[in-house]
Scaffold this motif. Structure first.
Motif, PDB file in Angstrom:
ATOM      1  N   PHE A 101      -7.116   3.788  -3.569  1.00 46.13           N
ATOM      2  CA  PHE A 101      -6.255   2.972  -2.718  1.00 46.13           C
ATOM      3  C   PHE A 101      -5.463   1.982  -3.569  1.00 46.13           C
ATOM      4  O   PHE A 101      -4.233   1.857  -3.423  1.00 46.13           O
ATOM      5  CB  PHE A 101      -7.097   2.233  -1.684  1.00 46.13           C
ATOM      6  CG  PHE A 101      -6.309   1.289  -0.818  1.00 46.13           C
ATOM      7  CD1 PHE A 101      -5.546   1.766   0.243  1.00 46.13           C
ATOM      8  CD2 PHE A 101      -6.320  -0.076  -1.068  1.00 46.13           C
ATOM      9  CE1 PHE A 101      -4.806   0.902   1.039  1.00 46.13           C
ATOM     10  CE2 PHE A 101      -5.592  -0.952  -0.277  1.00 46.13           C
ATOM     11  CZ  PHE A 101      -4.826  -0.464   0.776  1.00 46.13           C
ATOM     12  N   GLU A 102      -6.149   1.296  -4.458  1.00 49.83           N
ATOM     13  CA  GLU A 102      -5.473   0.304  -5.298  1.00 49.83           C
ATOM     14  C   GLU A 102      -4.538   0.964  -6.310  1.00 49.83           C
ATOM     15  O   GLU A 102      -3.496   0.394  -6.666  1.00 49.83           O
ATOM     16  CB  GLU A 102      -6.501  -0.581  -5.997  1.00 49.83           C
ATOM     17  CG  GLU A 102      -7.282  -1.459  -5.031  1.00 49.83           C
ATOM     18  CD  GLU A 102      -8.201  -2.440  -5.723  1.00 49.83           C
ATOM     19  OE1 GLU A 102      -8.286  -2.400  -6.977  1.00 49.83           O
ATOM     20  OE2 GLU A 102      -8.847  -3.251  -5.022  1.00 49.83           O
ATOM     21  N   MET A 103      -4.897   2.159  -6.773  1.00 53.03           N
ATOM     22  CA  MET A 103      -4.008   2.882  -7.678  1.00 53.03           C
ATOM     23  C   MET A 103      -2.691   3.217  -6.983  1.00 53.03           C
ATOM     24  O   MET A 103      -1.598   3.064  -7.554  1.00 53.03           O
ATOM     25  CB  MET A 103      -4.689   4.171  -8.173  1.00 53.03           C
ATOM     26  CG  MET A 103      -3.999   4.826  -9.371  1.00 53.03           C
ATOM     27  SD  MET A 103      -4.633   6.503  -9.734  1.00 53.03           S
ATOM     28  CE  MET A 103      -6.409   6.243  -9.706  1.00 53.03           C
ATOM     29  N   GLY A 104      -2.786   3.676  -5.736  1.00 47.17           N
ATOM     30  CA  GLY A 104      -1.580   3.960  -4.963  1.00 47.17           C
ATOM     31  C   GLY A 104      -0.733   2.715  -4.773  1.00 47.17           C
ATOM     32  O   GLY A 104       0.500   2.763  -4.865  1.00 47.17           O
ATOM     33  N   GLN A 105      -1.375   1.584  -4.503  1.00 50.02           N
ATOM     34  CA  GLN A 105      -0.649   0.331  -4.347  1.00 50.02           C
ATOM     35  C   GLN A 105       0.101  -0.042  -5.621  1.00 50.02           C
ATOM     36  O   GLN A 105       1.260  -0.500  -5.572  1.00 50.02           O
ATOM     37  CB  GLN A 105      -1.617  -0.798  -3.977  1.00 50.02           C
ATOM     38  CG  GLN A 105      -2.117  -0.773  -2.540  1.00 50.02           C
ATOM     39  CD  GLN A 105      -2.973  -1.977  -2.233  1.00 50.02           C
ATOM     40  OE1 GLN A 105      -3.812  -2.392  -3.041  1.00 50.02           O
ATOM     41  NE2 GLN A 105      -2.778  -2.566  -1.057  1.00 50.02           N
ATOM     42  N   ARG A 106      -0.543   0.141  -6.765  1.00 50.75           N
ATOM     43  CA  ARG A 106       0.102  -0.225  -8.032  1.00 50.75           C
ATOM     44  C   ARG A 106       1.341   0.626  -8.288  1.00 50.75           C
ATOM     45  O   ARG A 106       2.373   0.119  -8.748  1.00 50.75           O
ATOM     46  CB  ARG A 106      -0.893  -0.107  -9.197  1.00 50.75           C
ATOM     47  CG  ARG A 106      -1.949  -1.184  -9.205  1.00 50.75           C
ATOM     48  CD  ARG A 106      -2.724  -1.209 -10.507  1.00 50.75           C
ATOM     49  NE  ARG A 106      -3.512  -0.011 -10.709  1.00 50.75           N
ATOM     50  CZ  ARG A 106      -4.751   0.156 -10.279  1.00 50.75           C
ATOM     51  NH1 ARG A 106      -5.351  -0.807  -9.586  1.00 50.75           N
ATOM     52  NH2 ARG A 106      -5.423   1.271 -10.521  1.00 50.75           N
ATOM     53  N   TRP A 107       1.245   1.928  -7.982  1.00 48.39           N
ATOM     54  CA  TRP A 107       2.412   2.790  -8.210  1.00 48.39           C
ATOM     55  C   TRP A 107       3.546   2.446  -7.247  1.00 48.39           C
ATOM     56  O   TRP A 107       4.725   2.509  -7.623  1.00 48.39           O
ATOM     57  CB  TRP A 107       2.022   4.268  -8.091  1.00 48.39           C
ATOM     58  CG  TRP A 107       1.461   4.799  -9.368  1.00 48.39           C
ATOM     59  CD1 TRP A 107       0.186   5.194  -9.620  1.00 48.39           C
ATOM     60  CD2 TRP A 107       2.170   4.927 -10.602  1.00 48.39           C
ATOM     61  NE1 TRP A 107       0.046   5.576 -10.930  1.00 48.39           N
ATOM     62  CE2 TRP A 107       1.252   5.433 -11.559  1.00 48.39           C
ATOM     63  CE3 TRP A 107       3.476   4.676 -11.002  1.00 48.39           C
ATOM     64  CZ2 TRP A 107       1.619   5.685 -12.870  1.00 48.39           C
ATOM     65  CZ3 TRP A 107       3.835   4.927 -12.318  1.00 48.39           C
ATOM     66  CH2 TRP A 107       2.918   5.428 -13.234  1.00 48.39           C
ATOM     67  N   GLU A 108       3.228   2.060  -6.050  1.00 43.67           N
ATOM     68  CA  GLU A 108       4.268   1.660  -5.109  1.00 43.67           C
ATOM     69  C   GLU A 108       5.003   0.429  -5.646  1.00 43.67           C
ATOM     70  O   GLU A 108       6.240   0.345  -5.568  1.00 43.67           O
ATOM     71  CB  GLU A 108       3.638   1.362  -3.743  1.00 43.67           C
ATOM     72  CG  GLU A 108       4.656   1.176  -2.615  1.00 43.67           C
ATOM     73  CD  GLU A 108       5.241  -0.215  -2.567  1.00 43.67           C
ATOM     74  OE1 GLU A 108       6.412  -0.356  -2.160  1.00 43.67           O
ATOM     75  OE2 GLU A 108       4.532  -1.167  -2.960  1.00 43.67           O
ATOM     76  N   LYS A 109       4.260  -0.513  -6.213  1.00 46.87           N
ATOM     77  CA  LYS A 109       4.875  -1.728  -6.758  1.00 46.87           C
ATOM     78  C   LYS A 109       5.721  -1.418  -7.999  1.00 46.87           C
ATOM     79  O   LYS A 109       6.791  -1.997  -8.187  1.00 46.87           O
ATOM     80  CB  LYS A 109       3.782  -2.744  -7.099  1.00 46.87           C
ATOM     81  CG  LYS A 109       3.082  -3.323  -5.885  1.00 46.87           C
ATOM     82  CD  LYS A 109       1.978  -4.276  -6.301  1.00 46.87           C
ATOM     83  CE  LYS A 109       1.252  -4.831  -5.080  1.00 46.87           C
ATOM     84  NZ  LYS A 109       0.126  -5.728  -5.450  1.00 46.87           N
TER      85      LYS A 109
END
Length: 550
Positions: free
Chosen positions: A129-137
């Motif tokens: 979940f946090e990995m996906g958030q980082r790529w979105e940012k």
């Protein structure tokens, strides 16, 4: 007063040991290392100035999971007994465990049950979940990621499916349909040569067995007995090592009381044993390990060739969720983490080895192939994100290119020999192979292709019925229909629009492992698209069934 002081000193000692473990052992548990201490938390734009993303190809291992059913039952049957023996020894004044650790062990219970057989944990979900958030940012300024331009593939395992769902929640705040493709993401299950010569063979285990007979491994038993007052068998120490590293991954930021059984040196010994195991099972020891990644390479190179032809495919993002046995062979096929000599038991401690599974194959380990369109001014590689040195592993910059070229030449020579034996047969079967490959890809394509084929078939039938009235038109339609069938591409590869590169612009490739920019030996860190395709196309063009024949 004195008892209170002793307790404070014991807590302080444990805190110092935990800090030492966090500093030296946060990335020390082999393939069961949590992704949190490995991940790059930097969310600034990783692409060089003058470059913008065109394609994002993401291959990731599932997040932290529970052990398998047999291992859970083994823990259930033995850990309570071992815990009681350690407490009894401490009550008799034996060992060096603190009262705080003894208290934690007294209150300890095993979290998973046999029904949790290799299921993803809460921490494993959070990793993705946090990995996906980082790529979105990271790509937010480009407005790049879109749910309707994304494909998602997983193996059939629950831990992979759930990892994919969590990544999408972080990236899109939504879930997309997932396609299970085991041939793509569990290719090792379909390769007889690998299964018989590596997977089910005892030969790859020889270096591990050698290491277990060395004094350095036997000394672990002596130190743990001194630490706990209990003499453990080898199998018991294996259980203690497993519960230690699993619990650290299940509860990020904390340390399992079971880890107090071991010293930092003990943990490094077990880590080295794990590295030996996977070097021979999923690393550089056998050539088939690299060659059997062909399904992944076929998918990647096909997409890259569409871009090379100046076209933008329907989907610009491909997300895949698989296993350690998927990622490690693919890293090998890229030529990453190759030591100068094969890793052997006698090499211990080999502290500067590149093949270190704690760092390269943790839970959640991931590799990204990012295609960039770069302006004429961006002509060089070796770009370093100025806001964080973590994006670039500087130690990789010292790669001896001449050595890597010699290694590459040696590899190509070996592959050329295999290629010569199959060239004549391949040329006769090229058209059949191409149709077969397209058929495999079509299975993962959207359902609209089936509808399109049905409509084309219907039109063809209608044209045949009106043959007498519109002979010339029918002839034309028949010709077009034949050409369409011969050149038919899966939906995801169809032309969407022209790429329209401006004069001087180039397509470059950036490889990121563990969300960090990674240098490819002999190619660098910002690679011309054509050079990347040229180097790795041979892997995509292999006949998987042929190379995997036993």
């Amino acid at each position: 007063m004195m008892n209170g002081l002793i307790l404070i000193l014991e807590l302080s000692t444990w805190a110092c040991k935990a800090a030492s473990l966090e500093e030296n052992g946060g990335v020390i548990f082999g393939t069961k290392t949590s992704y949190f201490p490995v991940a790059n938390q930097n969310t600034s734009i990783p692409t060089p100035p003058g470059c913008s993303p065109v394609m994002f190809w993401h291959l990731a291992r599932h997040g932290t999971r529970y052990p398998g059913k047999d291992d859970i039952e083994n823990m259930r049957d033995n850990l309570s007994r071992l815990r009681d023996e350690m407490i009894a020894a401490w009550n008799d004044g034996k060992g060096n465990l603190s009262s705080e650790i003894i208290l934690q062990l007294k209150n300890w219970t095993l979290l998973p049950t046999p029904e949790d057989d290799k299921l993803i944990t809460t921490s494993g979900r959070k990793e993705h979940f946090e990995m996906g958030q980082r790529w979105e940012k990271r790509f937010d300024n480009f407005n790049f990621f879109h749910p309707n331009k994304t494909e998602v593939y997983t193996s059939y395992k629950q831990r992979c499916i759930e990892s994919g769902k969590e990544f999408m929640k972080g990236l899109f705040s939504a879930e997309l349909p997932l396609v299970e493709d085991n041939h793509l993401l569990r290719f090792y299950d379909y390769c007889s040569l690998y299964i018989n010569e590596v997977g089910e063979s005892e030969t790859p285990c020889q270096e591990v067995l050698k290491f277990e007979t060395m004094p350095v491994f036997k000394e672990v038993g002596d130190r743990t007995e001194k630490q706990t007052g209990v003499q453990f068998s080898k199998s018991e120490l294996d259980i203690l090592w497993d519960i230690c590293r699993f619990e650290v991954s299940w509860f990020p930021g904390t340390w399992s009381p079971w880890c107090s059984v071991f010293s930092i040196q003990d943990l490094h010994v077990y880590e080295f044993r794990e590295d030996l195991k996977y070097y021979y099972e999923d690393g550089y020891a056998y050539n088939i390990t690299k060659l059997m990644t062909q399904p992944l390479w076929h998918d990647l190179i096909t997409r890259l060739e569409v871009l090379q032809e100046g076209r933008l495919a329907v989907n610009n993002s491909v997300l895949m969720f698989a296993h350690a046995e998927t990622l490690m062979p693919f890293l090998v096929s890229l030529g990453l983490y190759l030591d100068q000599e094969p890793v052997k038991a006698s090499d211990w401690p080999l502290e500067d080895r590149k093949w270190k599974t704690s760092e390269i194959s943790s839970f959640g380990t991931n590799l990204d192939v990012i295609v960039l369109r770069c302006s004429a001014s961006q002509v060089k590689g070796n770009y370093e994100n100025t806001s964080s040195e973590e994006f670039m592993d500087k130690t990789e910059k010292s790669v001896d290119l001449e050595t890597s070229k010699e290694s590459e030449a040696s590899t190509k020579s070996e592959e050329s020999k295999e290629s010569e034996e199959s060239t004549e047969s391949d040329s006769r079967e090229s058209e059949e192979s191409e149709e077969s490959e397209n058929s495999k890809i079509d299975k993962r394509s959207v359902d609209s292709d089936e509808s399109t084929e049905s409509e084309e078939s219907k039109e063809l039938e209608e044209s045949k019925e009106s043959k007498k009235r519109k002979k010339s038109d029918v002839s034309k339609e028949s010709k077009e229909s034949k050409e369409s069938e011969e050149s038919k591409e899966p939906e995801r590869y169809k032309k969407l629009e022209e790429l329209d590169l401006i004069a001087g612009e180039e397509l470059k490739i950036q490889i990121m492992h563990q969300e960090k920019i990674t240098i490819i030996p002999g190619l660098g860190d910002l690679i011309p698209l054509s050079a990347f395709i040229q180097k790795y196309k041979y892997l995509a063009d292999l006949d998987f069934d042929k190379i995997c024949e036993n």
